[in-house]
Design a protein around this motif. Sequence first.
Motif, PDB file in Angstrom:
ATOM      1  N   GLY A   9      11.807  20.145  15.295  1.00  0.00           N
ATOM      2  CA  GLY A   9      13.164  20.583  15.581  1.00  0.00           C
ATOM      3  C   GLY A   9      13.673  21.543  14.524  1.00  0.00           C
ATOM      4  N   HIS A  10      14.801  22.190  14.803  1.00  0.00           N
ATOM      5  CA  HIS A  10      15.388  23.103  13.814  1.00  0.00           C
ATOM      6  C   HIS A  10      16.896  23.211  14.008  1.00  0.00           C
ATOM      7  CE1 HIS A  10      16.512  26.813  16.082  1.00  0.00           C
ATOM      8  NE2 HIS A  10      15.659  26.330  16.972  1.00  0.00           N
ATOM      9  N   GLY A  11      17.561  23.614  12.935  1.00  0.00           N
ATOM     10  CA  GLY A  11      18.977  23.957  12.956  1.00  0.00           C
ATOM     11  C   GLY A  11      19.138  25.326  12.347  1.00  0.00           C
ATOM     12  N   THR A  12      19.489  26.315  13.147  1.00  0.00           N
ATOM     13  CA  THR A  12      19.574  27.728  12.740  1.00  0.00           C
ATOM     14  C   THR A  12      18.320  28.175  11.986  1.00  0.00           C
ATOM     15  OG1 THR A  12      20.924  27.118  10.787  1.00  0.00           O
ATOM     16  CG2 THR A  12      22.088  27.879  12.750  1.00  0.00           C
ATOM     17  N   GLY A  13      17.160  27.759  12.496  1.00  0.00           N
ATOM     18  CA  GLY A  13      15.899  28.206  11.924  1.00  0.00           C
ATOM     19  C   GLY A  13      15.368  27.361  10.781  1.00  0.00           C
ATOM     20  N   ASN A  14      16.161  26.468  10.249  1.00  0.00           N
ATOM     21  CA  ASN A  14      15.728  25.517   9.220  1.00  0.00           C
ATOM     22  C   ASN A  14      14.978  24.403   9.958  1.00  0.00           C
ATOM     23  OD1 ASN A  14      17.618  23.759   6.602  1.00  0.00           O
ATOM     24  ND2 ASN A  14      15.484  24.383   6.660  1.00  0.00           N
ATOM     25  N   ASP A  15      13.635  24.363   9.847  1.00  0.00           N
ATOM     26  CA  ASP A  15      12.850  23.528  10.759  1.00  0.00           C
ATOM     27  C   ASP A  15      12.267  22.299  10.084  1.00  0.00           C
ATOM     28  OD1 ASP A  15      11.100  25.118   9.297  1.00  0.00           O
ATOM     29  OD2 ASP A  15       9.692  25.397  10.944  1.00  0.00           O
ATOM     30  N   PHE A  16      12.032  21.271  10.923  1.00  0.00           N
ATOM     31  CA  PHE A  16      11.658  19.957  10.422  1.00  0.00           C
ATOM     32  C   PHE A  16      10.639  19.292  11.331  1.00  0.00           C
ATOM     33  CE2 PHE A  16      16.114  20.910   9.644  1.00  0.00           C
ATOM     34  CZ  PHE A  16      16.181  20.863   8.257  1.00  0.00           C
ATOM     35  N   VAL A  17       9.788  18.470  10.722  1.00  0.00           N
ATOM     36  CA  VAL A  17       8.975  17.495  11.432  1.00  0.00           C
ATOM     37  C   VAL A  17       9.765  16.189  11.427  1.00  0.00           C
ATOM     38  CG1 VAL A  17       6.825  16.187  11.446  1.00  0.00           C
ATOM     39  CG2 VAL A  17       6.817  18.595  10.750  1.00  0.00           C
ATOM     40  N   LEU A  18       9.961  15.591  12.614  1.00  0.00           N
ATOM     41  CA  LEU A  18      10.726  14.355  12.717  1.00  0.00           C
ATOM     42  C   LEU A  18       9.826  13.236  13.224  1.00  0.00           C
ATOM     43  CD1 LEU A  18      12.821  16.793  14.188  1.00  0.00           C
ATOM     44  CD2 LEU A  18      14.352  15.030  13.317  1.00  0.00           C
ATOM     45  N   VAL A  19       9.911  12.079  12.584  1.00  0.00           N
ATOM     46  CA  VAL A  19       9.122  10.924  12.999  1.00  0.00           C
ATOM     47  C   VAL A  19      10.025   9.705  13.060  1.00  0.00           C
ATOM     48  CG1 VAL A  19       6.956  11.817  12.100  1.00  0.00           C
ATOM     49  CG2 VAL A  19       8.399  10.438  10.626  1.00  0.00           C
ATOM     50  N   ALA A  20       9.812   8.878  14.086  1.00  0.00           N
ATOM     51  CA  ALA A  20      10.551   7.629  14.238  1.00  0.00           C
ATOM     52  C   ALA A  20       9.742   6.500  13.613  1.00  0.00           C
ATOM     53  CB  ALA A  20      10.806   7.344  15.717  1.00  0.00           C
ATOM     54  N   ASP A  21      10.353   5.800  12.669  1.00  0.00           N
ATOM     55  CA  ASP A  21       9.701   4.681  11.981  1.00  0.00           C
ATOM     56  C   ASP A  21      10.728   3.559  11.809  1.00  0.00           C
ATOM     57  OD1 ASP A  21       7.833   3.185  10.552  1.00  0.00           O
ATOM     58  OD2 ASP A  21       8.318   4.153   8.644  1.00  0.00           O
ATOM     59  N   PRO A  22      11.216   2.994  12.936  1.00  0.00           N
ATOM     60  CA  PRO A  22      12.338   2.055  12.861  1.00  0.00           C
ATOM     61  C   PRO A  22      12.113   0.881  11.915  1.00  0.00           C
ATOM     62  CG  PRO A  22      11.882   2.651  15.143  1.00  0.00           C
ATOM     63  CD  PRO A  22      10.764   3.211  14.327  1.00  0.00           C
ATOM     64  N   ASP A  23      10.905   0.349  11.873  1.00  0.00           N
ATOM     65  CA  ASP A  23      10.644  -0.847  11.087  1.00  0.00           C
ATOM     66  C   ASP A  23      10.063  -0.562   9.707  1.00  0.00           C
ATOM     67  OD1 ASP A  23      11.518  -2.486  13.208  1.00  0.00           O
ATOM     68  OD2 ASP A  23       9.565  -2.297  14.184  1.00  0.00           O
ATOM     69  N   GLY A  24       9.989   0.704   9.335  1.00  0.00           N
ATOM     70  CA  GLY A  24       9.508   1.059   8.003  1.00  0.00           C
ATOM     71  C   GLY A  24       8.039   0.793   7.784  1.00  0.00           C
ATOM     72  N   ASP A  25       7.242   0.921   8.852  1.00  0.00           N
ATOM     73  CA  ASP A  25       5.804   0.639   8.753  1.00  0.00           C
ATOM     74  C   ASP A  25       4.991   1.828   8.247  1.00  0.00           C
ATOM     75  OD1 ASP A  25       6.169  -1.932   9.818  1.00  0.00           O
ATOM     76  OD2 ASP A  25       6.089  -1.150  11.872  1.00  0.00           O
TER      77      ASP A  25
END
Length: 288
Positions: A9-25
């Motif tokens: 994803g990105h916000g005005t070109g500032n881009d990120f890798v996003l990962v869901a880790d709800p339980d902190g594993d």
Amino acid sequence: MPELRFTKGHGTGNDFVLVADPDGDLALRPSDVARLCDRHTGIGADGLLRAVRNGVDAAATSPEADVDWFMDYRNADGSVAEMCGNGIRVFTAFLLAEGLVELPAGGSIAIGTRGGVMTVQRTATGFAVDLGRWTLGGDDVSVRIAGVDVVRPGLSIDVPNPHVVVALADDAELASADLSSPPVLDPPPLAGANVELVRPEDPLVDDGIARIRMRVHERGSGETLSCGTGAVAAALATRYWAGSGAPDDWRVTVPGGVLGVRMFAAEDGEHVALSGPAELVYSGVTEI
């Protein structure tokens, strides 16, 4: 090798890798983050955002009991950072897309970060985040920038990431500045700092809104197309230089788009808010 499901994803070109880790594993080493963010051999991003439930991970815990989610932000080199203004908007969009939260238009959510709890509101065009109180630094900083002939003074501002804002003489200086290497700060901040190069539009104020243009070098990431807290710092610094007559509504143009900055009174002092878009580009699976 274990698989990792991710979203880009990105916000005005500032881009990120996003990962869901709800339980902190998920145990991500700095080298793992750097490989994932590498633009030649990895997914490519300015940083990584890990969504973890507040309190399940000692490294991602906010003391406020009513905060459900913590944004664990890492720079592209794997180092940790206090906050990310563009990142928290993209993070909120990711929580919504993953079905981890519900947030109607106009609604708000509290998210824990290393820089404190941030309140994010869903707007018609994206998200707005209250970054809380800001702090003006007490030390004078000189800044040497490759491609700029003269050492410039910088103004230190924390929002809550540390920033040093530099006003340049003209558009040619803004264009010629070489941010492929970090600007040299004297004295060097203990935790490093993002450096923003700023030029006001002409006129500065149009219809009650002040307008500036900005480039940025982010610690741990290099030059990026946008920096949310950097846009806020740049607006705050320019308002400080402009004096008491300057407005509280700002539009900051960065290479990746336009961000809104607003200063407003609160019970504990002046707060500053950042608004802008958040886009999720694609999802995939990789190995770590």
